[in-house]
Design a protein around this motif. Sequence first.
Motif, short mmCIF file in Angstrom:
data_model
loop_
_atom_site.label_atom_id
_atom_site.label_comp_id
_atom_site.label_asym_id
_atom_site.label_seq_id
_atom_site.Cartn_x
_atom_site.Cartn_y
_atom_site.Cartn_z
N GLN A 409 0.81 -1.20 0.00
CA GLN A 409 0.00 0.00 0.00
C GLN A 409 0.86 1.27 0.00
OE1 GLN A 409 -3.95 -0.47 1.83
NE2 GLN A 409 -2.89 -1.79 3.32
N ALA A 410 0.16 2.40 -0.07
CA ALA A 410 0.87 3.68 -0.20
C ALA A 410 1.80 3.93 0.96
CB ALA A 410 -0.16 4.81 -0.34
N GLY A 411 1.41 3.53 2.17
CA GLY A 411 2.25 3.76 3.34
C GLY A 411 3.34 2.73 3.52
N GLY A 412 3.48 1.78 2.62
CA GLY A 412 4.52 0.76 2.71
C GLY A 412 4.06 -0.51 3.38
N THR A 413 2.85 -0.53 3.97
CA THR A 413 2.35 -1.74 4.63
C THR A 413 1.81 -2.70 3.59
OG1 THR A 413 0.18 -0.72 4.94
CG2 THR A 413 1.79 -0.48 6.72
N VAL A 414 1.76 -3.95 3.98
CA VAL A 414 1.23 -4.97 3.07
C VAL A 414 -0.29 -4.93 3.12
CG1 VAL A 414 3.25 -6.41 3.29
CG2 VAL A 414 1.32 -6.72 4.87
N CYS A 415 -0.91 -5.73 2.24
CA CYS A 415 -2.37 -5.75 2.16
C CYS A 415 -2.98 -6.28 3.45
CB CYS A 415 -2.82 -6.59 0.98
SG CYS A 415 -2.22 -8.29 1.00
N GLN A 416 -4.23 -5.89 3.68
CA GLN A 416 -4.98 -6.30 4.86
C GLN A 416 -6.15 -7.18 4.46
OE1 GLN A 416 -4.21 -5.74 7.98
NE2 GLN A 416 -2.57 -4.23 7.75
N ASP A 417 -6.61 -7.98 5.40
CA ASP A 417 -7.78 -8.82 5.16
C ASP A 417 -8.99 -8.36 5.97
OD1 ASP A 417 -6.46 -10.43 3.38
OD2 ASP A 417 -5.86 -11.89 4.89
N ARG A 418 -8.78 -7.97 7.22
CA ARG A 418 -9.89 -7.66 8.12
C ARG A 418 -10.04 -6.15 8.29
NH1 ARG A 418 -10.49 -11.00 13.70
NH2 ARG A 418 -10.24 -12.67 12.15
N ILE A 419 -11.29 -5.67 8.06
CA ILE A 419 -11.59 -4.24 8.11
C ILE A 419 -12.82 -4.02 8.99
CG2 ILE A 419 -12.16 -2.17 6.77
CD1 ILE A 419 -10.94 -3.55 4.33
N CYS A 420 -12.79 -2.97 9.82
CA CYS A 420 -13.95 -2.58 10.62
C CYS A 420 -13.89 -1.08 10.86
CB CYS A 420 -14.01 -3.35 11.94
SG CYS A 420 -12.63 -3.04 13.08
N GLY A 421 -14.72 -0.56 11.75
CA GLY A 421 -14.75 0.87 12.03
C GLY A 421 -15.95 1.53 11.39
N ASP A 422 -15.86 2.86 11.17
CA ASP A 422 -16.97 3.60 10.58
C ASP A 422 -16.56 4.38 9.34
OD1 ASP A 422 -15.51 5.60 11.73
OD2 ASP A 422 -16.95 6.03 13.32
N VAL A 423 -15.38 4.10 8.82
CA VAL A 423 -14.92 4.66 7.55
C VAL A 423 -14.34 3.51 6.74
CG1 VAL A 423 -13.31 6.23 6.41
CG2 VAL A 423 -14.48 6.95 8.48
N PHE A 424 -14.73 3.40 5.46
CA PHE A 424 -14.29 2.26 4.64
C PHE A 424 -12.96 2.59 3.98
CE2 PHE A 424 -14.49 -0.31 0.64
CZ PHE A 424 -14.41 -1.55 1.26
N ASN A 425 -11.95 1.80 4.34
CA ASN A 425 -10.61 1.94 3.80
C ASN A 425 -9.85 0.67 4.17
OD1 ASN A 425 -8.07 2.82 2.89
ND2 ASN A 425 -8.43 4.93 3.58
#
Length: 473
Positions: A409-425
């Motif tokens: 990703q843009a920040g240098g981190t690898v891809c993610q699988d699990r997403i939560c919260g109140d903003v989609f990203n």
Amino acid sequence: MACKTWVVGFILVYFIILIHLSLKTEASQISGRSNSVSFHSRWKRQLPFLSSWFGGSHSTSKPELKRSRYQQQNHYTRKNSRNSYVLSKYDKLPSYHQNQSSNSHENQVAERDPRFLSLFSVIKFGNAECLSASGDNGTCYPQAECHRRGGAANGRCAKGYGTCCVFSKTCGASTNQNCTYFTHNGNNQNSQSGFDGTGSCQLTMYKCAPDVCQLRLEFDSFNIAPPNTNGICQNDQFIVSGSTTAIPIVCGVNTGNHMYVDVGVDNSPVTLSMVTSGPAYSRSWKIKIIQVRCTDLGKSPEGCLQFYRGVSGMIRSYNFDFASGQQLSNQDYTSCIRVERNFCGIRYTACNDNAQFGSLQATAANQRTRSFFLNGQGVSTIGTLVGANSCSTDWITIPCATNTGRTTQAGGTVCQDRICGDVFNSEAGQNPSSVYSYVKPFRIHYHTDSNETNDVGNRGFCLNFIQQPCSSI
């Protein structure tokens, strides 16, 4: 003496006629058997009192057709299958004759007789899906067959020779008809009248064919009591039993959504139950049930409760609503998207509140939308959370999700699988972003725990998707 002379003369006349008919019969054998049958029939008509004495050699011939009766009745007769009929040109809609054995013989002779075919023609049509006059889907049947199966004629099909037969069932019924509507009042035309009863309204579904593998439940309308503050369907519940896979209990508003139900290899029935209780509520539902064969292209992949086809579309969790929706507890299922030809990736974006669902829109201060709310216990911070440590109670899983279309990703981190919260990203933060995935098959897994009491404003999710062509990688 005069009496004997009269008898002798009568016998001589009879033998002269018999010899004449025999010569005619020999001549007819040269021109064909059908002429012989017609001469014998004419002889029996002309000398009926003698044919019973001397016509023993022809007593086993085929009976004469009563053409005048068919010319007067103007009906069609069933030929050899439910999809092939001999139809009078004067008929507007077909109807069945009950005596199929006699009809079968008469049809064979009728096809050989050019005078008979001048009044009749062969009409063939299959029991295909059709659109009724009211806009519901039905099956094309002859009108009498539609009534025999318990359907309602609603419009024409097969160029006017068939009727679009709509099947609608309600509480306590059972059926094996494909494309059946399960309604709260058994009447597709009067869906506005609410169901305010209590108890269990059940429909039992049997397979229409041995090779049926799934049922597709399409919620044309679905409005029952919402869950309690803990996200549990306490007063009203929609329950599917008899499936070979676990089906979550749902309630609330689910109009426009759907689910697939696996039915196994035997003919065990699947029961759809609307359990209603608690305070008065204007409940209504209209669920279209499609039986999916094992070889159908529309069959859902294994383990997919929802299945979407096409390059683009929208995915919503059950009981999602921008104004008053609430996330349901104990949800654990997978939504799948068919990979279309020449597409290698998929992009997800949060649904646009204002463009798709009226005047509701995100606040300018924090850019929060109403289309993605999966907070954990007591979490009220604004933004996106990612990873198993941050998303341990409620989340969605998108395989190797990124916000750039690349593995890193843009920040240098690898891809993610699990997403939560109140903003989609796919990255932690407060700004929404599109999320890409290039893992096939395309799937989203949705999980909620059993306790929603302290969750802040959870509504579930609404995501738009569009598949990405392989050339864009």
